[in-house]
Design an enzyme around this catalytic site. Structure first.
Site, PDB file in Angstrom:
ATOM      1  N   THR A   1      12.634  26.896 -19.890  1.00  0.00           N
ATOM      2  CA  THR A   1      12.481  27.094 -18.451  1.00  0.00           C
ATOM      3  C   THR A   1      13.630  27.914 -17.862  1.00  0.00           C
ATOM      4  O   THR A   1      14.780  27.739 -18.233  1.00  0.00           O
ATOM      5  CB  THR A   1      12.427  25.726 -17.755  1.00  0.00           C
TER       6      THR A   1
ATOM      7  N   GLY B   1      17.637  19.664 -20.934  1.00  0.00           N
ATOM      8  CA  GLY B   1      18.475  18.479 -21.054  1.00  0.00           C
ATOM      9  C   GLY B   1      19.530  18.677 -22.127  1.00  0.00           C
ATOM     10  O   GLY B   1      19.256  19.254 -23.179  1.00  0.00           O
TER      11      GLY B   1
ATOM     12  N   GLU C   1       6.552  19.458 -18.524  1.00  0.00           N
ATOM     13  CA  GLU C   1       5.574  19.549 -19.612  1.00  0.00           C
ATOM     14  C   GLU C   1       4.201  19.953 -19.077  1.00  0.00           C
ATOM     15  O   GLU C   1       3.174  19.442 -19.523  1.00  0.00           O
ATOM     16  CB  GLU C   1       5.480  18.219 -20.382  1.00  0.00           C
TER      17      GLU C   1
END
Lengths: 661, 654
Positions: free
Chosen positions: B132, B171, B414
């Protein structure tokens, strides 16, 4: 300025500034609001560190600092009008609650309303000068909504002419009052009054809880912060356990009820007196709903106009996400709702001021209706807004989840309105009680007036499950007056259904109370329909006051969207009652799509009109200039985790791990 | 033990333990799960400070410590089964700080590295998966990061050419990882070949300091995920060797020649897998929330139903039951749907390994829609649970705020939910058209075969004869199926009509998107009702079968009242039936009341996993709420420093 958002503003068909005046209630009010805003935002004493980067203790510390500054400045500038104070305050702690809120909004007003002259002489000036910092301690750990259930006791001891206060159980510990944990040195404590062996119910007592000089808790007082919450990080919501705390007889607020030195209890003249404040606060919450929802819409719609993603037509550049029908369908009905609630908030404020004049003259006749209306509308608007904020947040995709969007903050600061000042389901049932009572009066032949007068017609139509097609429908789905009528009939029918459910339960030998509980789902549904009708009606009524043609046109579109969207989401009700037929419901869906396209060019202008200052929004996604990404990057780099290039945990845990594997 | 909650448990009509086995997938699985739980909860190395009392940096620190411990212990105990690793990850120690390392980085390495690459990369590396970008999420083709091949040095040069191209959100990227798998547009020999994956070292292996050309950091505080250093990554002419492109499938030769991958469907599988997992996550989050709200509602007393009597348990209020029991039914429904998705995925992934992709499109469509359907429902359901606890739900001690903020990203990550619904809709409309063209559909969309038979015409509801039995689940499955068929047809016709109005196919699609989402939603709703009903067939125990049937019926009927317009419009139910449904729901609420606590007990959420003072198994809420509050950091001193700094000095100035 982002070029997309410039173009959006050029496309607007109306004068944004004029709409702002309407929302504020006039040009003068807009001017004064902006004056106050610029006064605060240009004041270096109010500069703050972004609370998102601070620990809870630092946030509390910063809020205390700013609240103290605020009190000084308000005196300095001579701002005394409650509305202006409120405006000033919401700029100082931009739409966040603060540690002194209850001192200003509950402790002081309660003194003013319920203290005797002698008590005013003793307490008012120290309170005004913040030597006394107070809070209002009603809710207990085990007891909220149901006041009679509160357990704290105040027992009069005629020997010393003192009250002895106690928290007899763990569930009786005072819990939640704002500013109680660390800030206040006094609390108005609600307790069951015992004297001469009898309990006389809840009364209010002024209890010193911390030493005026050292701020250390007094003997018998166990006080502290209740710990971290979803939001409200600036507020030290507190607990208070009273262990044989003695206060002089004169610390009971005795303007109305009294305890004589010998312990004789003297009743208050009327129970309705405290009722007014509650109604006032609930009316204010309707306005809060409008504010929270309009802020959320501002952020989501501005961002959707500068965010490009995916493709509608292959090969073309990524479109603004606001061009997707699904995005419009998420946001525009909420935008319409924000306008609806703004006007309902205005109406509630005006009505309250009108009626409170009557109340001061001893005329309580309109209070029950306003009480019922404020309860239901508080629940209706807060529930809608609560889920609406989250729709706005999620419509911003992942970035809505970042604290930099401000949407998480708006949500966590707003969501308590659903459970405090009267839990929403309880509120809906209070309104339902009024509706069922009115329905029965109408059935008994009484002529109702006011907003429930539609129940007069209840005699005429019978609620019978009947083929939908059998009922002739004359609804014009493009005519707001006609839609108001349909909402009204829906409400009437659902009130009747609920009333009949109670009746039927009672015929099955249930007690009146069990019958009520067994019909509670229907009662909430009836209240909800009633409130929905009121909102559609008030929005429509408001249009009559709008002179500007361009604004009238765009607001009419919004009102129509609000009404039609409510029909699709509750189409079962309208079909069941035979108020609309199936082809009409299909027409409504089609018409909604047209309205979405119609609103599209005005979307950004419509949120601009709310005129939320960038510093109040405090959102990188909702910036007026649309320069989202640069500021998101700049904000992220200030994150405390970025204070060092390498976090200490690498040396403590990760590097040593290697040798062990 | 709180006496109210003891009584609740005595009233249960079924064996809670046996229902737990059903939810876990068998006695053995329950046993093993409990073994692992007790292994962790009794291990002093995993003791933690309540994260609610820590600063963000301390929370991150604690999470890294526990993650490091976890890796050691997993080796020590030889736990290697992904499902068993997952228990700890999901429960014991919030190892989210390194979650992506396990969930995305390692699997991607395993599946896309050749053996030599794996050997080189697997030790020492902490990795993340950077896809992303700030300006680009769902739409992969829009990603802007570039990897340009330089044959002179046999290196790729990676760049973030714009501000919107900065990698954003991964993350563990901010502070933890020293490597990232970076998705970038591959340029070689002057041509762009689309997205490919590259292993990029981002921090020095020894000092952990960011490497030259790398601007990396934490993206700042979020709604939740405080333990995770979601990060940004800006690449400024970063050179990596050619071998750092993941080349199991696509390849770039030393001279820069691009070699295509054999099939585009290969990466597809992971996505489907993760979305299927999320369905299970929904069940878990909702069942935890219901556990907390229902246990608390059984010990909380408030107000009065009958004057003069003691305050009743709030679970006795019809409105409270109406909030919570349909959600309880939903939690069960989603648990079984989650089981189904996991099984189906495992079955199909066997086929995929054998090169058979035939069932993948259906599973892909199903997982997309169900991911959206279950996460949206759960998302609002958690908040209903929280607010049903009144003010106390707002305290962090209830754990409900945490459950919400940790869960809510599933709605947008997702695959953003609306996009997911539209993907499913695309499959449905395609299937509908195939059926109309005479093809015989199989699988879960086979109901669209019947589309030829009924015409969707706005028609008087009463005119259609209805034979629905609202007490019969099979009959209700049928009604849900017909609703789905009708709404798919409506959406397809809307597209058709738009095209007749001279709209392009793409505009017609966008102008019908509301109808398409509605059709997907109805399809998913049908699937859930069907799978719940199917599951009942497997339940042998009579008492459990009975209570689960009540739940399934409540789930189906509640869905009808909340969507009654659809059923009336389509003429699938008539007005008297809709009234009967409302009346029947009230009966079902009363029927479930005595089993409510037992039904949440069966989820068997360990107190340490719930971490909620309201949801405690023993029901001793108030004592523990008080005890928890006293540990609040603001109570570390009797007098907060701000009194001396601001409030006391203020007096002299007023």
């Amino acid at each position: 300025m982002n070029p997309d958002i410039i173009k959006e503003r050029q496309n607007a068909t109306f004068d944004v500034e004029k709409l702002t005046y309407i929302l504020d209630g006039g040009l003068e009010k807009t001017k004064r609001r902006r004056e106050i805003e610029s006064m605060v935002f240009s004041d270096p004493d109010f500069k703050e560190e972004d609370p998102n980067f601070l620990s809870r203790s630092e946030r509390y510390d910063q809020a205390v600092r700013k609240s103290a500054q605020m009190i000084l400045k308000l005196r300095e500038y001579g701002i005394a009008d409650p509305e202006e104070i409120y405006c000033y305050k919401t700029c100082v702690n931009p739409d966040r609650p603060g540690p002194l809120d209850l001192h200003l909004a509950m402790f002081m007003p309660t003194l003013l309303n319920q203290a005797t002259q002698e008590q005013m002489d003793r307490f008012f000036m120290p309170t005004w000068n913040l030597e006394i910092i107070g809070t209002y301690a009603q809710t207990e750990m085990g007891h909220g909504t149901h006041l009679r259930g509160l357990e704290t006791t105040a027992t009069y001891d005629p020997a010393t002419q003192e009250f002895v206060l106690n928290s007899p159980t763990i569930s009786s510990i005072k819990w939640w009052p704002g500013g109680l944990g660390k800030t206040s040195n006094h609390a108005i404590v609600l307790a069951q009054l015992y004297t001469q062996g009898n309990c006389h119910g809840l009364h209010a007592f002024i209890v010193p809880i911390r030493d005026m000089n050292t701020h250390v808790p007094l003997p018998g007082i166990v006080v502290g912060d209740i710990g971290p919450k979803f939001g409200f990080n600036e507020v030290d919501n507190g607990f208070l356990k009273l262990e044989n705390v003695r206060i002089p007889r004169e610390n009971m607020l005795m303007k109305y009820a009294k305890v004589e030195p010998d312990g004789t209890y003297v009743k208050p003249p009327s129970a309705k007196l405290t009722y007014g404040t509650m109604v006032f606060i609930r009316s204010l919450i309707v306005g809060e709903s409008a504010r929270a929802l309009s802020k959320s819409c501002t952020i989501a719609i501005r961002y959707s106009s500068v965010r490009h993603q995916s493709e509608i037509r292959p090969g073309e550049p990524e479109p603004q996400i606001l061009d997707y029908q699904t995005q419009q369908y998420k946001l525009f009905p909420l935008l319409a709702t924000a306008y609806a609630f703004s006007f309902v908030g205005q109406y509630m404020k005006e009505t309250y001021h009108r009626i409170s004049g009557d109340i001061n003259d001893g005329d309580f006749s309109e209070l029950p209706e306003l009480h019922a209306l404020s309860a239901g509308l508080k629940a209706f608007t807060t529930w809608t807004t609560n889920s609406g904020i989250e729709v706005c947040r999620m419509s911003c995709g992942g970035h809505g989840y970042s604290r930099s969007s401000a949407l998480p903050d708006i949500y966590v600061e707003f969501t308590p309105t659903c459970t405090y000042e009267g839990e929403n389901t309880v509120m809906m049932l209070q309104t339902a009680r009024y509706l069922v009572k009115s329905y029965r009066q109408a059935k008994a032949g009484q002529q109702l007036s006011g907003i429930v007068s539609y129940l007069n017609e209840a005699k005429q139509h019978r609620v019978q499950p009947q083929p939908v097609a059998a009922r002739p429908t004359v609804v014009d789905i493009n005519d707001l007056a006609s839609l108001v009528e349909v909402y009204k009939q829906r409400a009437a029918i659902l009130v009747e259904l609920a009333a009949k459910s109670i009746q039927q339960e009672m015929q099955n030998r249930k007690s009146q109370e069990d019958a009520w509980n067994n019909s509670a789902i229907d009662l909430v549904r009836a209240s909800d329909a009633h409130c929905h009708y009121v909102v559609v009606k008030l929005f429509t009524d408001k249009l009559g006051e709008i002179g500007d043609i361009a604004i009238h046109s765009v607001l009419s579109t919004l009102a129509l969207l609000y009404a039609l969207h409510g029909i699709t989401t509750n189409s079962g009700d309208f079909l069941q009652a035979g108020l609309l037929n199936v082809p009409q419901v299909h027409q409504v869906s089609a018409r909604i799509k047209e309205l979405l396209s119609q609103l599209r060019p005005n979307a950004v202008a419509l949120v601009d009109a709310f005129d939320h200052h960038d510093k109040k929004l405090n959102s990188v996604l909702g910036r007026y200039d649309g320069n989202v990404y640069e500021h998101m990057f700049e904000w992220a780099r200030r994150s405390p985790l970025n204070a060092t290039e390498v976090h200490e945990s690498f040396h403590k845990y990760l590097k040593p791990l290697r040798s062990k594997l």
